[in-house]
Design a protein around this motif. Structure first.
Motif, short mmCIF file in Angstrom:
data_model
loop_
_atom_site.label_atom_id
_atom_site.label_comp_id
_atom_site.label_asym_id
_atom_site.label_seq_id
_atom_site.Cartn_x
_atom_site.Cartn_y
_atom_site.Cartn_z
N SER A 35 0.81 -1.21 0.00
CA SER A 35 0.00 0.00 0.00
C SER A 35 0.85 1.27 0.00
N GLN A 36 2.07 1.21 0.51
CA GLN A 36 2.80 2.47 0.69
C GLN A 36 4.03 2.64 -0.20
N CYS A 37 4.60 1.58 -0.68
CA CYS A 37 5.88 1.72 -1.38
C CYS A 37 5.82 1.37 -2.87
N GLN A 38 4.92 0.46 -3.23
CA GLN A 38 5.07 -0.12 -4.56
C GLN A 38 4.61 0.79 -5.70
N ASN A 39 4.03 1.93 -5.38
CA ASN A 39 3.79 2.90 -6.46
C ASN A 39 5.10 3.42 -7.02
N CYS A 40 6.12 3.40 -6.22
CA CYS A 40 7.40 3.98 -6.63
C CYS A 40 8.55 2.98 -6.70
N HIS A 41 8.45 1.90 -5.94
CA HIS A 41 9.56 0.95 -5.85
C HIS A 41 9.11 -0.46 -6.20
N ASN A 42 10.03 -1.27 -6.68
CA ASN A 42 9.80 -2.71 -6.64
C ASN A 42 11.06 -3.38 -6.12
N ARG A 58 9.79 2.65 -11.79
CA ARG A 58 11.14 3.18 -11.64
C ARG A 58 11.20 4.57 -11.02
N THR A 59 10.12 4.97 -10.37
CA THR A 59 10.17 6.28 -9.69
C THR A 59 11.22 6.26 -8.59
N GLY A 60 11.28 5.16 -7.87
CA GLY A 60 12.31 4.98 -6.83
C GLY A 60 13.19 3.80 -7.21
N ALA A 71 24.05 3.64 0.64
CA ALA A 71 22.95 4.44 0.09
C ALA A 71 23.31 5.00 -1.28
N GLY A 72 22.32 5.03 -2.17
CA GLY A 72 22.49 5.77 -3.41
C GLY A 72 23.33 5.13 -4.49
N ILE A 73 23.37 3.81 -4.55
CA ILE A 73 24.26 3.20 -5.55
C ILE A 73 23.59 2.23 -6.53
N ARG A 78 18.68 7.69 -11.05
CA ARG A 78 19.14 9.07 -10.85
C ARG A 78 18.72 9.59 -9.47
N TYR A 79 19.60 9.39 -8.52
CA TYR A 79 19.35 9.84 -7.16
C TYR A 79 19.54 11.35 -7.06
N GLY A 80 18.99 11.90 -5.98
CA GLY A 80 19.32 13.27 -5.62
C GLY A 80 20.74 13.33 -5.08
N ALA A 81 21.35 14.50 -5.20
CA ALA A 81 22.75 14.67 -4.79
C ALA A 81 22.93 14.39 -3.30
N VAL A 92 25.11 3.50 5.23
CA VAL A 92 24.76 2.15 4.81
C VAL A 92 23.37 1.87 5.38
N TRP A 93 22.52 1.23 4.58
CA TRP A 93 21.14 0.99 5.02
C TRP A 93 21.02 -0.19 5.97
N ASP A 94 21.46 0.04 7.20
CA ASP A 94 21.15 -0.92 8.24
C ASP A 94 19.79 -0.56 8.82
N SER A 120 15.65 15.59 -0.16
CA SER A 120 15.35 14.20 -0.50
C SER A 120 14.44 14.19 -1.71
N GLN A 121 14.70 13.26 -2.61
CA GLN A 121 13.77 13.11 -3.73
C GLN A 121 12.65 12.15 -3.37
N MET A 122 12.75 11.53 -2.23
CA MET A 122 11.63 10.72 -1.74
C MET A 122 10.88 11.58 -0.74
N SER A 123 9.64 11.92 -1.06
CA SER A 123 8.89 12.81 -0.18
C SER A 123 7.97 12.02 0.73
C1 HEC Z 1 6.34 8.79 -4.25
C2 HEC Z 1 7.39 7.81 -4.58
C3 HEC Z 1 7.99 7.02 -3.43
C4 HEC Z 1 7.35 6.30 -2.44
C5 HEC Z 1 5.85 6.17 -2.20
C6 HEC Z 1 8.39 5.66 -1.69
N1 HEC Z 1 9.63 5.98 -2.18
FE1 HEC Z 1 11.43 5.32 -1.48
N2 HEC Z 1 12.38 6.50 -2.84
C7 HEC Z 1 11.77 7.26 -3.80
C8 HEC Z 1 12.77 8.02 -4.50
C9 HEC Z 1 12.52 8.99 -5.66
C10 HEC Z 1 14.02 7.69 -3.92
C11 HEC Z 1 15.39 8.31 -4.23
C12 HEC Z 1 15.59 9.42 -3.20
C13 HEC Z 1 16.72 10.38 -3.48
O1 HEC Z 1 17.42 10.22 -4.49
O2 HEC Z 1 16.87 11.33 -2.67
C14 HEC Z 1 13.73 6.71 -2.89
C15 HEC Z 1 14.71 6.11 -2.10
C16 HEC Z 1 14.47 5.11 -1.19
C17 HEC Z 1 15.49 4.39 -0.46
C18 HEC Z 1 17.00 4.58 -0.59
C19 HEC Z 1 17.48 3.49 -1.56
C20 HEC Z 1 18.93 3.56 -1.97
O3 HEC Z 1 19.27 2.86 -2.95
O4 HEC Z 1 19.73 4.28 -1.35
C21 HEC Z 1 14.84 3.49 0.33
C22 HEC Z 1 15.47 2.50 1.29
C23 HEC Z 1 13.43 3.66 0.09
N3 HEC Z 1 13.24 4.65 -0.82
C24 HEC Z 1 12.45 2.89 0.68
C25 HEC Z 1 11.08 3.12 0.54
C26 HEC Z 1 10.06 2.36 1.22
C27 HEC Z 1 10.32 1.18 2.13
C28 HEC Z 1 8.86 2.91 0.89
C29 HEC Z 1 7.48 2.56 1.41
C30 HEC Z 1 7.28 2.80 2.82
C31 HEC Z 1 9.13 4.01 -0.04
N4 HEC Z 1 10.47 4.09 -0.22
C32 HEC Z 1 8.15 4.81 -0.62
C33 HEC Z 1 10.43 7.33 -4.06
C34 HEC Z 1 9.42 6.81 -3.25
#
Ligand code: HEC
Length: 161
Positions: A35-42, A58-60, A71-73, A78-81, A92-94, A120-123
């Motif tokens: 419900s919370q992550c898969q719109n942007c991540h898989n 591929r949003t995340g 983190a960020g690799i 295309r991560y944020g700076a 490191v993502w511990d 952060s590009q993840m809001s």
């Molecule tokens: C609206 C889209 C969106 C949602 C929803 C979202 N993320 Fe993200 N996530 C991103 C983006 C974009 C980035 C890259 C952030 C940056 O570059 O600053 C990111 C980065 C991350 C990272 C860092 C990965 C790395 O390779 O360093 C993690 C961990 C992460 N997200 C976990 C989650 C989890 C778990 C959830 C659900 C609870 C979630 N995200 C929900 C868009 C999203």
């Protein structure tokens, strides 16, 4: 309520690695991920199998084997700076840093980098710690158990004599 300083968290992350993953409920984490992550991540393994979420999202970045990774690799993302800088500075993502990050990605990056302009590009934010911990346990359950130790990432600097 349970707010610890991030400095303390980073120090603790060393000794407490995997505590949160053990305490979390991966099944609850699976539905929270849905419900919370898969719109942007898989979560897609090296063979290209989608273990969680949908293909071509591929949003995340891909969250396969994210625990224990710098983190960020993820290649091609295309991560944020700020996130890249944090990774280069040693993030490191511990469990502990990820629990904090998921609840406030931008605040976490600002603390970690000591820079109030870090972005952060993840809001998205997870609302409570328990959900974050469950999601982490779920992601950990999809990680490649056996390869984890065999990666040899730690050996690069060990040979300095
Ligand atoms: C609206 C889209 C969106 C949602 C929803 C979202 N993320 Fe993200 N996530 C991103 C983006 C974009 C980035 C890259 C952030 C940056 O570059 O600053 C990111 C980065 C991350 C990272 C860092 C990965 C790395 O390779 O360093 C993690 C961990 C992460 N997200 C976990 C989650 C989890 C778990 C959830 C659900 C609870 C979630 N995200 C929900 C868009 C999203």
């Amino acid at each position: 309520m349970k707010k610890l300083t991030l400095t303390a968290l980073s120090a603790m992350a060393f000794s407490l690695t995997s505590l949160a993953a053990q305490a979390g409920d991966p099944e609850a984490g699976a539905s929270a991920f849905q419900s919370q992550c898969q719109n942007c991540h898989n979560v897609t393994n090296e063979a290209g199998d989608v273990l969680a979420g949908r293909p071509n999202v591929r949003t995340g970045p891909n969250l396969y084997a994210v625990l224990g990774r710098q983190a960020g690799i993820v290649e091609g993302f295309r991560y944020g700076a700020s996130l890249v800088s944090a990774g280069e500075a040693g993030l490191v993502w511990d469990d502990e840093p990820m629990t904090a990050y998921l609840q406030d990605p931008q605040g976490f990056l600002r603390e970690t980098l000591g820079d109030n302009r870090a972005r952060s590009q993840m809001s998205f934010r997870v609302r409570d710690e328990e959900t974050a911990v469950n999601i982490i346990a779920f992601l950990d359950s999809l990680a490649p158990r056996d390869e984890e130790e065999a990666n040899g990432d730690d050996e690069e600097e060990a040979a300095a004599d």
